[in-house]
Design an enzyme around this catalytic site. Structure first.
Site, PDB file in Angstrom:
ATOM      1  N   GLN A   1      -4.530  -5.341   7.474  1.00 58.46           N
ATOM      2  CA  GLN A   1      -5.267  -5.814   6.229  1.00 58.46           C
ATOM      3  C   GLN A   1      -5.644  -7.249   7.416  1.00 58.46           C
ATOM      4  O   GLN A   1      -5.961  -7.970   6.665  1.00 58.46           O
ATOM      5  CB  GLN A   1      -5.383  -6.373   4.950  1.00 58.46           C
TER       6      GLN A   1
ATOM      7  N   CYS B   1      -4.529   2.824  -4.205  1.00 56.34           N
ATOM      8  CA  CYS B   1      -3.326   2.932  -3.031  1.00 56.34           C
ATOM      9  C   CYS B   1      -2.475   1.948  -3.593  1.00 56.34           C
ATOM     10  O   CYS B   1      -1.596   1.680  -2.792  1.00 56.34           O
ATOM     11  CB  CYS B   1      -4.032   2.800  -1.107  1.00 56.34           C
TER      12      CYS B   1
ATOM     13  N   ASP C   1       3.125  -4.488   8.027  1.00 58.26           N
ATOM     14  CA  ASP C   1       1.841  -3.816   7.918  1.00 58.26           C
ATOM     15  C   ASP C   1       0.827  -4.897   8.574  1.00 58.26           C
ATOM     16  O   ASP C   1       0.486  -5.681   7.668  1.00 58.26           O
ATOM     17  CB  ASP C   1       1.616  -3.361   6.726  1.00 58.26           C
TER      18      ASP C   1
ATOM     19  N   HIS D   1       0.643  -1.182  -0.027  1.00 55.94           N
ATOM     20  CA  HIS D   1       0.239   0.021  -0.003  1.00 55.94           C
ATOM     21  C   HIS D   1       1.213   1.282   0.060  1.00 55.94           C
ATOM     22  O   HIS D   1       2.076   0.852   0.530  1.00 55.94           O
ATOM     23  CB  HIS D   1      -0.895   0.297   1.306  1.00 55.94           C
TER      24      HIS D   1
ATOM     25  N   LYS E   1     -10.338  -0.558  10.269  1.00 54.25           N
ATOM     26  CA  LYS E   1     -10.344  -1.437   9.646  1.00 54.25           C
ATOM     27  C   LYS E   1     -11.094  -3.424  10.529  1.00 54.25           C
ATOM     28  O   LYS E   1     -10.711  -4.238   9.859  1.00 54.25           O
ATOM     29  CB  LYS E   1      -9.748  -2.142   9.219  1.00 54.25           C
TER      30      LYS E   1
HETATM   31  C1  LIG Z   1      -2.097  -2.612   3.914  1.00 57.52           C
HETATM   32  C2  LIG Z   1      -3.168  -1.521   4.158  1.00 57.52           C
HETATM   33  N1  LIG Z   1      -2.059  -0.644   4.956  1.00 57.52           N
HETATM   34  C3  LIG Z   1      -1.831   0.908   5.027  1.00 57.52           C
HETATM   35  C4  LIG Z   1      -3.324   1.479   4.978  1.00 57.52           C
HETATM   36  C5  LIG Z   1      -3.172   2.523   5.890  1.00 57.52           C
HETATM   37  O1  LIG Z   1      -4.308   2.184   6.514  1.00 57.52           O
HETATM   38  P1  LIG Z   1      -4.674   3.905   7.326  1.00 57.52           P
HETATM   39  O2  LIG Z   1      -5.666   5.202   6.099  1.00 57.52           O
HETATM   40  O3  LIG Z   1      -5.966   3.473   8.299  1.00 57.52           O
HETATM   41  O4  LIG Z   1      -4.080   4.445   7.978  1.00 57.52           O
HETATM   42  C6  LIG Z   1      -4.151   0.315   4.157  1.00 57.52           C
HETATM   43  C7  LIG Z   1      -5.070   1.383   4.668  1.00 57.52           C
HETATM   44  O5  LIG Z   1      -5.693   1.579   2.924  1.00 57.52           O
HETATM   45  C8  LIG Z   1      -3.906  -0.967   3.963  1.00 57.52           C
HETATM   46  O6  LIG Z   1      -4.957  -1.744   3.515  1.00 57.52           O
END
Ligand SMILES: Cc1ncc(COP(=O)(O)O)c(C=O)c1O
Lengths: 423, 148
Positions: A216, A377, A213, A136, A239
Site C-alpha cells: 500500500q 483481510c 510490506d 494484512h 496496485k
Molecule cells: C498491506 C497489504 N499487504 C499485502 C497484500 C497482498 O497483495 P497481493 O494480493 O497483491 O499479493 C495487500 C493487498 O491487498 C495489502 O494491502
C-alpha cells in the site's frame, strides 16, 4: 539516486491535472448504475492507464517470445525488454543494484518467498518473528505457518487507539530471540504510515533483519529502500497501475545470496545432473520457470507512467484528497472515521452509525460508487478495534474532489435510508 | 433509489434495529454457527425442540441489515411451528431472494419483504446465512457453516 540529491525540505509539488490524467484510464469513462463510475477501491487494485494496456498489447503483437533461452533475435529482444524493467524497478525503489530485484507474482508471493527461505533457514524452536496488529493477512499467515513448522513464536507489536504502532511498544516487542521483523509500510485497512525507517534502525541495532510490506505504500509514497535501510521490500504490480500477476521482492544482495532457492525447476539452475544441481546467481535463483513476461513489461510501462507524473505530485494530490474526504465525511452526522494516525496515505476507513459497512457498500454501489466494506483481510486489526468491519474508500492519482463529494452525498443517502439508530 | 427502497423495506429495517429472539438459549437442543467470510458476518442459531415442534429459537451474532433482519424474521416464523416448516420455507425463501420463485411463497408470511434482495445478487448470502445455519442446527451438523 533520486532521494539523495533532494534537499530535506521539498518544494511544493505542482498540482495534478486530474481531468487530463483521468482520460488516460479508459475504464474511468464508463458508467455504473447509470452514473459516471466513481472508483474508490484503488487499495484493492488500481485501474490501468492506456500506456500499460497498450504496452502489453504491443508486446504480444510485436515483441513476444520466451526469455533467457532463445538463440534467435526475438528472444534476445524480449529478454532485454524484461531485464530493462528490472532496472526500472531498481530506480523506482532506489535499490543499489538491479540484481536485488526479484520478480514474483505479488506481495503475497514475495512474503512467502522470504518465509520459505530465510525464515525457514534461520528459525529455531523458541525463536520469534515480530509483526504488528495492523498487518494484512498475507503478512501474518506465512509467518504463522513457518513458526508452526519450526516451533517458533509469532509476536505482535500493538497499536494504540489512533491506529498507530508506537515506537516504544515496537522496541519493547523486540527480544533476544527475535529473528525477523515483518511490518507494513502503509496499512491497507486504516492508511496508517508506519515509521519504518526508525523501526529498521531499532531492529538493526539488535542485528534483526526487517521485511517491509509495501503493497500500500508503493502507489502513494516516493520509495527509497536504501534510505529506509530495510532488508526486504515487497509490493504488487496491480496496485501501482500495472497488471495483475506480477510483483517485486527487493532484497539486499548479501541476504539474497545466502538464501536457498524458493521454487525449483527451469530458469533458476546453472547445471543439472541426477547427482547434483547448481543454482544460478541472484536474482535468477528465485525466478524458477517461465515468469509473467508480459506482466513485467506492463509493470515497466506503469512505472514509466508514474515517472512522468512524479510520485511527489501524486502523493501531494492524494494527501490533499484524503484530508478533504476525512473532513467532509466526519461532518456527516453519525459517521466516524476509523484510524486517526498522524500520517496516513491513500485509505479512509469509516463507519456509519446504524448501518453495517456491507449495507453502506450496497447503497453506494447504486450511486455508482465503488468502495469496499469488510474486514479488509485484517481480522486481528478489526478485533483490536472492536469492529466487525469498516467501509473503506481508497484513492488513486485519478480521483477528484468532485468524486469525494459524490461519496459524501452517497453516505448522506445511507443515513437517509437507515435513519438514526434508536438504540 | 427504488431498488434500494425495495431492499431496505421498513419491516426489514425495523428487525435490523430491534432484532427479535436475539440472545442465547440455555434450553437449546440444537445449535449451529455460521459465517460469511466475505464480509465477516457471524450468526449462531439455537433451537429448543419439543418433539417435532420448535418450542423456542434464538439467534446471536453481528451482521449487516439483511442478515440480521433475515435471522430475526426467520426465528419469528419458526417459533411454535413444526420443525419441518424450516425446509419448505427455506426453499421458498431461497427462490424468493434469487428471483426465481417456482412455488408461491405461501409459508413465508412477512418474509416476502426480502423479494428486493433478488436485484442484489451479492447480498443473497447475507439473506440466507441464518437459514443455512438453522438447517445445520436441525441436522445436528458439527461443522461450522460457511457461505463460501
Ligand atoms: C498491506 C497489504 N499487504 C499485502 C497484500 C497482498 O497483495 P497481493 O494480493 O497483491 O499479493 C495487500 C493487498 O491487498 C495489502 O494491502
Amino acid at each position: 539516486m533520486r532521494r539523495a540529491t533532494l534537499p530535506s525540505v521539498q518544494p511544493a509539488a505542482p498540482p495534478l491535472d486530474v481531468d487530463r490524467l483521468r482520460r488516460d484510464f479508459p475504464i474511468l469513462s464508463s458508467r455504473a448504475a447509470g452514473k459516471p463510475l466513481v472508483y474508490l477501491d484503488s487499495a484493492a487494485s488500481t485501474q490501468k492507464p492506456a500506456p500499460v494496456i497498450e504496452a502489453m498489447n504491443a508486446f504480444y503483437r510485436e515483441g513476444y517470445s520466451n526469455i533467457h533461452r532463445g538463440l534467435y533475435a526475438l528472444s534476445l529482444e524480449a529478454t532485454e525488454a524484461y531485464e530493462e524493467v528490472r532496472g526500472k524497478v531498481q530506480r523506482f525503489i532506489n535499490a543499489r543494484e538491479s540484481r536485488e530485484v526479484v520478480f514474483v507474482r505479488g506481495t503475497t508471493e514475495a512474503i512467502n518467498l522470504v518465509a520459505g527461505t530465510l525464515a525457514r533457514q534461520r528459525l529455531e524452536s523458541g525463536d520469534e518473528i515480530l509483526v504488528s496488529t495492523l498487518e494484512h493477512h498475507s503478512n501474518i499467515v506465512p509467518w504463522q505457518r513457518i513458526c508452526e513448522e519450526k516451533g517458533g513464536v509469532l509476536r505482535v507489536a500493538p497499536i494504540d487507539d489512533k491506529g498507530e504502532v508506537r515506537l516504544e511498544a515496537f522496541e519493547q516487542a523486540l527480544g533476544p530471540r527475535t529473528r525477523l521483523v515483518a511490518i507494513a509500510h502503509v496499512s491497507n485497512a486504516l492508511g496508517t504510515v508506519n515509521p519504518v525507517a526508525e523501526m529498521v534502525r531499532m531492529a538493526h541495532r539488535r542485528g534483526i533483519p526487517v521485511l517491509v510490506d509495501g503493497a500500500q505504500a508503493a502507489p502513494h509514497l516516493q520509495l527509497d529502500v536504501q534510505a529506509l535501510d530495510c532488508d526486504f521490500y515487497a509490493f504488487s504490480g496491480h496496485k501501482v497501475y500495472g497488471p495483475t500477476g506480477v510483483g517485486v521482492l527487493y532484497g539486499k544482495a548479501s541476504l539474497l545470496e545466502a538464501m536457498p532457492p524458493y521454487q525449483s525447476g527451469g530458469e533458476m539452475i546453472r547445471s543439472v545432473s541426477f547427482e547434483r544441481t547448481s543454482y544460478k546467481e541472484i536474482p535468477y535463483r528465485f525466478e524458477a520457470g517461465t515468469p509473467d513476461i508480459v506482466g513485467v513489461i506492463g509493470l515497466g510501462a506503469a512505472l514509466d507512467y508514474l515517472g512522468t507524473i512524479g510520485l511527489e505530485c501524486i502523493a501531494a494530490h492524494e494527501s490533499e484528497l484524503l484530508s478533504h474526504a476525512a473532513e467532509a465525511l466526519a461532518s456527516v452526522p453519525g459517521v466516524r472515521v476509523v484510524g486517526q494516525a498522524g500520517r496516513k496515505a491513500g485509505v479512509l476507513s469509516f463507519v456509519v452509525e446504524g448501518a453495517h459497512p456491507h449495507d453502506v457498500g450496497t447503497i453506494l454501489d447504486r450511486e455508482g460508487i465503488a468502495i469496499r466494506g469488510g474486514h479488509h483481510c485484517a481480522q486481528p486489526l478489526m478485533e483490536r478495534l472492536g469492529l466487525p468491519a469498516t467501509a473503506r474508500a481508497s484513492f488513486g492519482l485519478y480521483n477528484s474532489h468532485a468524486e469525494v463529494d459524490r461519496l459524501v452525498d452517497g453516505v448522506r443517502k445511507v443515513r437517509e435510508i437507515f435513519g438514526s439508530c434508536p438504540s | 433509489m427504488s431498488e434500494l427502497m425495495d431492499l431496505y423495506q421498513e419491516v426489514i429495517l425495523d428487525h435490523t434495529r430491534r432484532p427479535r429472539n436475539f440472545g442465547s438459549l440455555d434450553s437449546a437442543t440444537h445449535r449451529a454457527e455460521g459465517d460469511n467470510p466475505l464480509c465477516g458476518d457471524k450468526v449462531s442459531v439455537a433451537l429448543e425442540l419439543d418433539g417435532d415442534v420448535v418450542r423456542d429459537i434464538r439467534f446471536q451474532g453481528k451482521g449487516c441489515a439483511i442478515s440480521t433482519a433475515s435471522a430475526s424474521m426467520m426465528t419469528e416464523l419458526l417459533k411454535g411451528q413444526k420443525a419441518a416448516l424450516l425446509a419448505t420455507a427455506f426453499r421458498q425463501f431461497q427462490d424468493l431472494v434469487t428471483g426465481q420463485a417456482i412455488e408461491p411463497p405461501d409459508d413465508l408470511g412477512k418474509l416476502v419483504a426480502f423479494a428486493g434482495v433478488a436485484a442484489f445478487p451479492v447480498r443473497v448470502k447475507c439473506a440466507t446465512l441464518a437459514w443455512h445455519t438453522a438447517k445445520a442446527a436441525l441436522e445436528n451438523s458439527q461443522q461450522p457453516i460457511t457461505t463460501e
